[in-house]
Design an enzyme around this catalytic site. Structure first.
Site, PDB file in Angstrom:
ATOM      1  N   GLY A 168      38.014  42.449  38.727  1.00  0.00           N
ATOM      2  CA  GLY A 168      36.833  42.807  39.503  1.00  0.00           C
ATOM      3  C   GLY A 168      37.131  43.936  40.476  1.00  0.00           C
ATOM      4  O   GLY A 168      37.655  44.987  40.106  1.00  0.00           O
ATOM      5  N   ASP A 169      36.795  43.712  41.742  1.00  0.00           N
ATOM      6  CA  ASP A 169      37.109  44.704  42.775  1.00  0.00           C
ATOM      7  C   ASP A 169      38.285  44.237  43.614  1.00  0.00           C
ATOM      8  O   ASP A 169      38.393  44.563  44.801  1.00  0.00           O
ATOM      9  CB  ASP A 169      35.879  44.960  43.660  1.00  0.00           C
ATOM     10  CG  ASP A 169      35.386  43.691  44.340  1.00  0.00           C
ATOM     11  OD1 ASP A 169      35.602  42.595  43.786  1.00  0.00           O
ATOM     12  OD2 ASP A 169      34.774  43.783  45.425  1.00  0.00           O
ATOM     13  N   GLU A 170      39.195  43.493  43.001  1.00  0.00           N
ATOM     14  CA  GLU A 170      40.378  42.975  43.694  1.00  0.00           C
ATOM     15  C   GLU A 170      41.622  43.692  43.171  1.00  0.00           C
ATOM     16  O   GLU A 170      41.828  43.824  41.964  1.00  0.00           O
ATOM     17  CB  GLU A 170      40.508  41.472  43.470  1.00  0.00           C
ATOM     18  CG  GLU A 170      41.640  40.836  44.260  1.00  0.00           C
ATOM     19  CD  GLU A 170      41.704  39.324  44.093  1.00  0.00           C
ATOM     20  OE1 GLU A 170      42.338  38.662  44.922  1.00  0.00           O
ATOM     21  OE2 GLU A 170      41.112  38.814  43.113  1.00  0.00           O
TER      22      GLU A 170
END
Length: 228
Positions: free
Chosen positions: A121-123
């Protein structure tokens, strides 16, 4: 006679050698192709960054190859409001944000003898060499670097990240996965306001019980635990 025998066998030897060369070259080409496929599989297709397994392998090597791990810092970064970007501007905008964050983190990490990875994801995660005396200043600079608006189709998308950190030396004798987990716990505490940035993860953060393999509060932890 022995010399004549050798001469008679020589053309056959040449033929066998000539036949073996293409096979050997084909094997080399095939090996290179397989290696490239494995390399691609280890990297995130959207950003080109290594994935979690590669970061873990890199961090583990750092822990075992260096006698001193005082300056080995592990980071976990997670976006704030990423879903809103996708909802308001579309998934192309979300992809642009992820790609931009990846580029910024790669640049920062490489300059500090480190490796950046996309965890999902955005991690993102990273393992870098950062002396403690520069910790506060460097982390403030990283947050400012990551929090810059992301350009997209003539717009500037506002976006920020929560950053968690942990020094390997603060978890002596623990595997890299535990240090990464401590950094993840640090990130979550900063994200929820439980701790002020920058906050260094501890052994207690690494030992936080998981739910369905994820830290409490993460997506999926509300589901019933899988049967053993």
């Amino acid at each position: 006679m022995p010399a004549l025998t050798v001469l008679r066998q020589h053309p056959r030897t040449l033929l066998l050698t000539a036949a073996a060369v293409p096979l050997a070259l084909a094997a080399v080409v095939d090996d290179v192709r397989v290696r490239r496929q494995l390399e691609v599989a280890r990297r995130d297709q959207l950003t080109g960054l290594p994935c979690r397994d590669e970061l873990t392998a890199h961090g583990t090597k750092q822990l075992t190859a260096w006698r001193r791990v005082d300056d080995l810092l592990v980071l976990v970064l997670d976006g704030n409001g990423f879903k809103a970007i996708n909802d308001d501007y579309g998934h192309a905008a979300g992809d642009k944000v992820v790609i931009t964050l990846a580029q910024r983190l790669r640049q920062w990490s490489t300059a500090r003898q480190g490796l950046a990875a996309r965890l999902g994801g955005d991690e993102f995660g990273a393992a870098v060499r950062l002396p403690r005396e520069h910790f506060a200043q460097e982390l403030a600079g990283l947050r400012a670097h990551m929090d810059r608006p992301v350009p997209f189709e003539g717009l500037l998308l506002p976006f920020t990240v929560a950053i968690g950190t942990a020094y390997a030396a603060d978890l002596p004798g623990r595997p890299f996965g535990d240090v990464l987990r401590a950094a993840d716990g640090s990130m979550y505490k900063v994200k929820t306001g439980e701790e002020e940035f920058p906050y260094l993860g501890t052994v207690a953060d690494a030992d936080t019980p998981s739910v369905n393999g994820r830290r409490p509060g993460r997506p999926g932890t509300h589901l019933p635990a899988a049967a053993a």
